[in-house]
Design a protein around this motif. Sequence first.
Motif, PDB file in Angstrom:
ATOM      1  N   ILE A 365      28.513  38.418  11.796  1.00 39.68           N
ATOM      2  CA  ILE A 365      27.788  38.074  10.688  1.00 39.68           C
ATOM      3  C   ILE A 365      28.871  37.530   9.668  1.00 39.68           C
ATOM      4  CG2 ILE A 365      26.149  37.948   9.549  1.00 39.68           C
ATOM      5  CD1 ILE A 365      25.033  40.641  11.178  1.00 39.68           C
ATOM      6  N   GLY A 366      28.538  35.714   9.187  1.00 36.68           N
ATOM      7  CA  GLY A 366      29.362  35.444   8.357  1.00 36.68           C
ATOM      8  C   GLY A 366      29.897  34.075   8.667  1.00 36.68           C
ATOM      9  N   ARG A 393      18.752  38.944   6.634  1.00 33.92           N
ATOM     10  CA  ARG A 393      18.872  39.390   5.390  1.00 33.92           C
ATOM     11  C   ARG A 393      20.181  39.330   5.039  1.00 33.92           C
ATOM     12  NH1 ARG A 393      16.409  41.423   0.375  1.00 33.92           N
ATOM     13  NH2 ARG A 393      14.378  42.143   1.574  1.00 33.92           N
ATOM     14  N   LEU A 394      20.803  39.687   5.892  1.00 37.77           N
ATOM     15  CA  LEU A 394      22.823  39.878   5.034  1.00 37.77           C
ATOM     16  C   LEU A 394      22.892  38.335   5.412  1.00 37.77           C
ATOM     17  CD1 LEU A 394      24.848  41.923   4.911  1.00 37.77           C
ATOM     18  CD2 LEU A 394      25.250  41.551   7.017  1.00 37.77           C
ATOM     19  N   LEU A 395      22.832  37.856   6.610  1.00 35.91           N
ATOM     20  CA  LEU A 395      23.378  36.602   6.210  1.00 35.91           C
ATOM     21  C   LEU A 395      23.235  35.628   5.051  1.00 35.91           C
ATOM     22  CD1 LEU A 395      25.551  34.928   8.368  1.00 35.91           C
ATOM     23  CD2 LEU A 395      23.191  33.588   8.509  1.00 35.91           C
ATOM     24  N   ALA A 396      21.450  35.461   5.082  1.00 36.22           N
ATOM     25  CA  ALA A 396      20.934  34.629   3.878  1.00 36.22           C
ATOM     26  C   ALA A 396      21.503  34.660   2.443  1.00 36.22           C
ATOM     27  CB  ALA A 396      19.865  34.350   4.090  1.00 36.22           C
ATOM     28  N   PRO A 404      25.002  41.381  -0.610  1.00 36.95           N
ATOM     29  CA  PRO A 404      25.085  41.931   0.575  1.00 36.95           C
ATOM     30  C   PRO A 404      24.228  42.833  -0.133  1.00 36.95           C
ATOM     31  CG  PRO A 404      27.043  40.414   0.361  1.00 36.95           C
ATOM     32  CD  PRO A 404      26.244  40.339  -1.057  1.00 36.95           C
ATOM     33  N   PHE A 405      23.197  43.560   0.055  1.00 33.97           N
ATOM     34  CA  PHE A 405      22.661  44.985   0.299  1.00 33.97           C
ATOM     35  C   PHE A 405      23.166  45.411   1.500  1.00 33.97           C
ATOM     36  CE2 PHE A 405      20.953  46.137   4.436  1.00 33.97           C
ATOM     37  CZ  PHE A 405      20.496  44.558   5.586  1.00 33.97           C
ATOM     38  N   ALA A 406      24.126  44.953   2.376  1.00 34.28           N
ATOM     39  CA  ALA A 406      25.469  46.056   2.392  1.00 34.28           C
ATOM     40  C   ALA A 406      26.354  45.437   3.101  1.00 34.28           C
ATOM     41  CB  ALA A 406      24.824  46.294   4.468  1.00 34.28           C
TER      42      ALA A 406
END
Length: 417
Positions: A365-366, A393-396, A404-406
């Motif tokens: 992811i990224g 969500r993380l990607l957006a 990012p939340f994580a």
Amino acid sequence: MAELKADVLVLGAGMVGVSAALHLQQRGRDVVLVDRHDRAGEETSFGNAGLIESASVFPYMFPRNFAQILQYAMNSSPQVRYQLADLPVFLPWLLRYYLASSPDRALHSAMAELPLIRRSLIEHQALIAEAEVPELLRRTGWIKLYRSEAMLANAMRDFERARQYGVAGDVLDGDAIAAREPHLTGDFAGAIHFPAPGFVPDPGGLAKAYAALLKRKGGRFVVGDARTLEQGSGGWRVAGADGAAIAREVVVALGPWSDLVFRPLGYSIPLGVKRGYHLHLAPRRNAVLNHPVLDSDLGYVLAPMNRGIRLTTGVEFARRDRPPTSIQIERALPRAHALFPLGEAVDAKPWMGARPCLPDMLPVIGKAPRHAGLWFDFGHQHHGLTLGPATGRLLAEMMTGETPFADPTPFAVERFG
Ligand SMILES: Cc1cc2nc3c(=O)[nH]c(=O)nc-3n(C[C@H](O)[C@H](O)[C@H](O)COP(=O)(O)OP(=O)(O)OC[C@H]3O[C@@H](n4cnc5c(N)ncnc54)[C@H](O)[C@@H]3O)c2cc1C
């Protein structure tokens, strides 16, 4: 032909792509979803076991137990089989998988994924509410059955470890199994019921409901081949059936087919596949299955889907594009019939899919390091239904400059050098 202009093209309308598209849209991006099918959720995201595995803290790593490795090597195990002719193709990948499964590295993968796992059900609940499909989420959890004392003892050790991360479960003896699932027959050493995970009785339907939500909010869907992707002065361009779609940014969410795009762009990423099958069967007479159940010693799941009882198999190592074989379904069927009163098959033939996997069992992811505006979101292994919305969500958040939340570092493609 008309030319569609958008902010972002999302390639692949499986659970992962649709979820990423929704999260980008929520952040104000004009999104075009591209798939070779004219509907979302027609491939891997259609055929899984329907579990939102919010209790699966430890990913499925390569076993380190010699007896188990030997059993797999003999190719007689119902959980895992391999296609001998394809061994040269997947052996180097298996070696990387083995190395990434050392206790230390396996724990690293688990801890990296933990924030996503914890978020998984919450993110689905939000999307399910917005898509107005509450009937597609059942809160039954799932039951893992153990026939041998040794398997139960192993499972109890894993469960004790998982408890430290907040995983809840009820340990069941024979009477408790019968109370929760009166129609199961078998000699069980015990079982664990994980009550928290969600169960989706029509996973393909859920991806379609999410795609419908995207469209309702102004997103567009284009039928096209992702392999036509080109980078030009105006951004990224893909040829659609009714004309090209163009955007400044593009997300590769093609699941097991992601290599069709990243490889021609010069990225060498060890994406492998673990294939698997399903077959729906009608329950006999008035038999009811209340939860998805894993027959752990034999490696298959029975899940009460809308279409019938879905039997899903364990893992098959073979080339992604090798024609399906019926061996795993044939091995599992007599066992499943003995476990639960199953009648006729509902499907004309078994369905086959391919879990997209990186050796460390973490998705990629990224940002792609060498192309402006190119983003990756694939390799969700056994947990793509579970993690689609959380990774979306993380990607957006990364794409729109939010915090990012994580921690996204463990998912960066740069980990492969
Ligand atoms: C038997 C089995 C059981 C499973 N059980 C579970 C479970 O219980 N819980 C769980 O969380 N996960 C489960 N999984 C894993 C999960 O299904 C996958 O991780 C997930 O579906 C991957 O989603 P995706 O969107 O990345 O890929 P996909 O759903 O495969 O989506 C990829 C999309 O790309 C499109 N595409 C491909 N090539 C092109 C092209 N050239 N041009 C345009 N479009 C293209 C395809 O049409 C497809 O729509 C299971 C998998 C299997 C096989």
